[in-house]
Write a protein that holds these residues in place. Sequence first.
Motif, mmCIF file in Angstrom:
data_model
loop_
_atom_site.group_PDB
_atom_site.id
_atom_site.type_symbol
_atom_site.label_atom_id
_atom_site.label_comp_id
_atom_site.label_asym_id
_atom_site.label_seq_id
_atom_site.Cartn_x
_atom_site.Cartn_y
_atom_site.Cartn_z
ATOM 1 N N ARG A 197 43.200 26.737 -19.919
ATOM 2 C CA ARG A 197 42.244 25.739 -20.399
ATOM 3 C C ARG A 197 42.429 25.478 -21.894
ATOM 4 N NH1 ARG A 197 36.776 27.424 -16.911
ATOM 5 N NH2 ARG A 197 37.790 27.118 -14.882
ATOM 6 N N ALA A 198 42.705 26.540 -22.653
ATOM 7 C CA ALA A 198 42.968 26.364 -24.079
ATOM 8 C C ALA A 198 44.279 25.602 -24.297
ATOM 9 C CB ALA A 198 43.015 27.717 -24.783
ATOM 10 N N LEU A 199 45.299 25.926 -23.508
ATOM 11 C CA LEU A 199 46.588 25.240 -23.629
ATOM 12 C C LEU A 199 46.471 23.757 -23.270
ATOM 13 C CD1 LEU A 199 48.959 27.948 -22.135
ATOM 14 C CD2 LEU A 199 49.180 26.939 -24.422
ATOM 15 N N GLU A 200 45.664 23.445 -22.288
ATOM 16 C CA GLU A 200 45.485 22.052 -21.910
ATOM 17 C C GLU A 200 44.886 21.259 -23.064
ATOM 18 O OE1 GLU A 200 43.662 19.415 -18.229
ATOM 19 O OE2 GLU A 200 42.819 21.396 -18.642
ATOM 20 N N ARG A 201 43.860 21.833 -23.702
ATOM 21 C CA ARG A 201 43.236 21.157 -24.837
ATOM 22 C C ARG A 201 44.223 21.031 -25.986
ATOM 23 N NH1 ARG A 201 37.716 23.883 -26.397
ATOM 24 N NH2 ARG A 201 37.727 22.100 -27.821
ATOM 25 N N PHE A 202 44.968 22.110 -26.253
ATOM 26 C CA PHE A 202 45.944 22.067 -27.332
ATOM 27 C C PHE A 202 47.036 21.040 -27.030
ATOM 28 C CE2 PHE A 202 50.148 23.407 -28.833
ATOM 29 C CZ PHE A 202 49.960 23.259 -30.196
ATOM 30 N N GLY A 203 47.555 21.033 -25.801
ATOM 31 C CA GLY A 203 48.634 20.139 -25.436
ATOM 32 C C GLY A 203 48.267 18.684 -25.624
ATOM 33 N N GLU A 204 47.030 18.319 -25.269
ATOM 34 C CA GLU A 204 46.589 16.936 -25.445
ATOM 35 C C GLU A 204 46.559 16.567 -26.925
ATOM 36 O OE1 GLU A 204 42.832 16.897 -23.511
ATOM 37 O OE2 GLU A 204 43.677 16.809 -21.474
#
Length: 209
Positions: A197-204
Motif C-alpha cells: 500500500r505504501a509502494l502504491e502511493r509512492f509509485g503514483e
Amino acid sequence: MLRYVTTNPGKVREAESYLGDEVARLDFDYTEVQAADLAPIAAYGAREAYRHADEPVLVDDAGLFVDGFDGFPGPYSAFVEDTLGVGAVRRLVDRELDDPRAEFRCVLAYCDGAAFDASPDPVDRDDRVAAAAAGADRDAEETDPLPVKLFEGVVRGRIVEARGDGGFGYDPVFEYDGATFAEMDPEEKNGVSHRGRALERFGEWYAER
C-alpha cells in the motif's frame, strides 16, 4: 535509477511489482536510530543512504503493532524477531491477550537531495545530524536539512498460530481476511500488504517526480 536500500531481496521483489525496472537494490547498512515511531527511523536512514550513494534512494521501516500491547513490538519488531523470535510474540499474545488484533505498518522514506512541492504526504525536514556536523561557524546553506518524503501503508489483521511457508518475518502469524501473509502467493500479499500500500502511493507520486 532509484536505489531501494535493503538487505532483504523479498522487499525488492515487492518494490519491483510497483516500480518495475526503475528500482535496484542497494546493500547499505545505514544506522537504525532508536525512536518511538517509524517515520524518523526511515527518514534518518534515507538521508544517510543518499549521502552514501549520491543517487535517489528509498528506505523503508516497518513493524508489527499489537493493539493489546500498546503497539509493541512496533519500531522494535526486527530486534524482537532477532532476539526472541516470531513464535515468542505469538505465544505472548495468546497467553496475555483476549483480543489478538494487530496491524502492520510501513513507512517509505524517499530522498534525492532536492526539495518537494507541498502535498498530502508529509515531508521530514529535521536533519539534526547534518546541522550538528556542520557546526555553528559554517554557512547556513551547508546546514540545510535534506528533505525526505514519507509514504505510509497500514493493514489491519490479527495474530494467529503460524501458518504458511511463504513471506518473511512475522508473515506466518499475521492473518488478514482469513489467510496469513505466509499463506498468500507473492502477488496476493503484495496487493494488500502494508508495504504494498505504501509502494502504491509512492509509485503514483514518483511517476510525476
